[in-house]
Design an enzyme around this catalytic site. Structure first.
Site, PDB file in Angstrom:
ATOM      1  N   GLY A 317       0.808  -1.205   0.000  1.00  0.00           N
ATOM      2  CA  GLY A 317       0.000   0.000   0.000  1.00  0.00           C
ATOM      3  C   GLY A 317       0.844   1.258   0.000  1.00  0.00           C
ATOM      4  N   GLU A 318       0.421   2.226   0.791  1.00  0.00           N
ATOM      5  CA  GLU A 318       1.090   3.520   0.969  1.00  0.00           C
ATOM      6  C   GLU A 318       0.924   4.467  -0.207  1.00  0.00           C
ATOM      7  OE1 GLU A 318       5.142   3.721   2.173  1.00  0.00           O
ATOM      8  OE2 GLU A 318       5.007   2.028   3.553  1.00  0.00           O
TER       9      GLU A 318
END
Length: 359
Positions: A317-318
């Site tokens: 993610g991120e």
């Protein structure tokens, strides 16, 4: 909330005339027609977005990372300690995480936004839009109230629109929150109508012997909360999370300005499904960076009708992969604006006619 409904009604349609002009321009460049494949299609798609005024280009770039904790973490659906959310958010303020490194490489600013981290005090350096210290445990209660979801949506929409006013022309989304693939899977299952077993994956390396519990948690959450799959806000409020609401807000805000949004991974697909239920008009503004390796990714993207640009077995993610994909957007703009034209050299290739080139 009427103000959101009014704003969604103003989302501009894609300019088909601008896309037709862009198609003719791209067909007349120094290359065989269609030889740059999806890169050509991307340039034409960008040309149709009113916010870029008919000429594909990239001005300022912004990545908005929504950070929040999730009550469903208590159900044993993630192996990382919940505190990792706060720790990694602090690391983002130092520019040392994956999304920060790749965003810097792409020349994009990262906006780290606390929409629901479970800490006693706000974390210095983060943009504070915190609704609560984590969402409710969706296995036993709604994630949040509808009022909370609508308020956060509006706050993020307004923030995104303000960035657009200040010159941002390309948005990317990211997220941070332990256990957040569980509510994401619940959203995907609800809106696509697929069984949780088909969409629940291992997230951040959940041991396979714990996967059955995660599937059961998602199934219980949907059964208990009964989200309405036709109502994106209802789905987000009942089985989502603050980070997912925030991502949806970025999409709605950017689309309302006629500007593109790069999706990241599975969390962004889930948020996009909910956002498109609120306003199908946003779909042409969504650009999928990659096919996540998370189990439900293909199902979500297929339901959205989106084909990703990268497929490198990434499951993270991120906003990491969308930052990587910003170079693809810039490449599409570069070929549109900087390649020479066949007509200028009196070259006619099969598939390129003089009338085409001079249209």
């Amino acid at each position: 909330m009427q103000i959101i409904a009014d704003l969604l009604n103003t989302i501009p349609a894609i300019n088909s005339a601008a896309m037709s002009r862009a198609q003719r321009h791209v067909d007349g460049l120094f290359k065989p027609v269609g030889s740059l494949g999806k890169l050509e299609a991307l340039a034409i798609q960008l040309a149709g977005m009113p916010g870029v005024n008919g000429i594909p280009h990239v001005g300022k770039k912004a990545v908005l990372v929504m950070c929040a904790d999730h009550g469903v973490w208590e159900e044993g659906v993630a192996i990382s300690p919940k505190e990792v959310t706060a720790i990694q958010a602090e690391n983002m303020t130092r520019g040392t995480t994956g999304v920060c490194v790749l965003a810097a490489q792409a020349g994009a600013n990262v906006h780290v936004i606390d929409v629901g981290i479970d800490t006693a005090e706000p974390i210095p350096g983060l943009i504070n839009m915190r609704v609560a210290r984590g969402s409710g445990n969706i296995a036993s209660a709604p994630a949040m109230s509808r009022r909370q979801a609508e308020k956060l949506l509006l706050d993020v929409i307004c923030y995104t629109r303000e960035l657009a006013k200040n010159g941002v022309t390309l948005f990317g989304v990211g997220e941070l929150g332990m256990a957040n693939t569980t509510p994401a899977a619940a959203i995907v299952s609800t809106i696509t109508g697929r069984d949780p077993e088909e969409v629940v994956g291992i997230g951040a390396n959940l041991p396979t012997d714990k996967l059955a519990n995660k599937i059961d948690v998602v199934r219980r959450a949907i059964t208990l909360n009964q989200p309405n799959p036709q109502d994106g806000v209802d789905v987000l409020a009942k089985v989502g999370g603050f980070d997912l609401v925030g991502i949806a807000g970025v999409m709605l805000g950017a689309a309302s300005c006629g500007l593109p949004v790069l999706l990241d991974g599975f969390l962004s697909y889930a948020a996009a499904l909910a956002a498109c239920q609120m306003s199908p008009a946003i779909k042409p503004y969504l650009i999928p960076s990659h096919l996540s390796a998370e189990k439900g990714a293909r199902i979500a993207l297929s339901h959205l009708g989106l084909e990703p640009y990268l497929n490198r077995d990434m499951r993270i993610g991120e906003g990491i992969v969308q930052a990587l994909a910003m170079s693809i957007i810039e490449a599409a703009c570069a070929i549109y604006n900087n390649m020479g034209e066949l007509a200028a050299s009196n070259i006619v290739l099969p598939g390129n006619t003089t009338s085409d080139l001079n249209s």
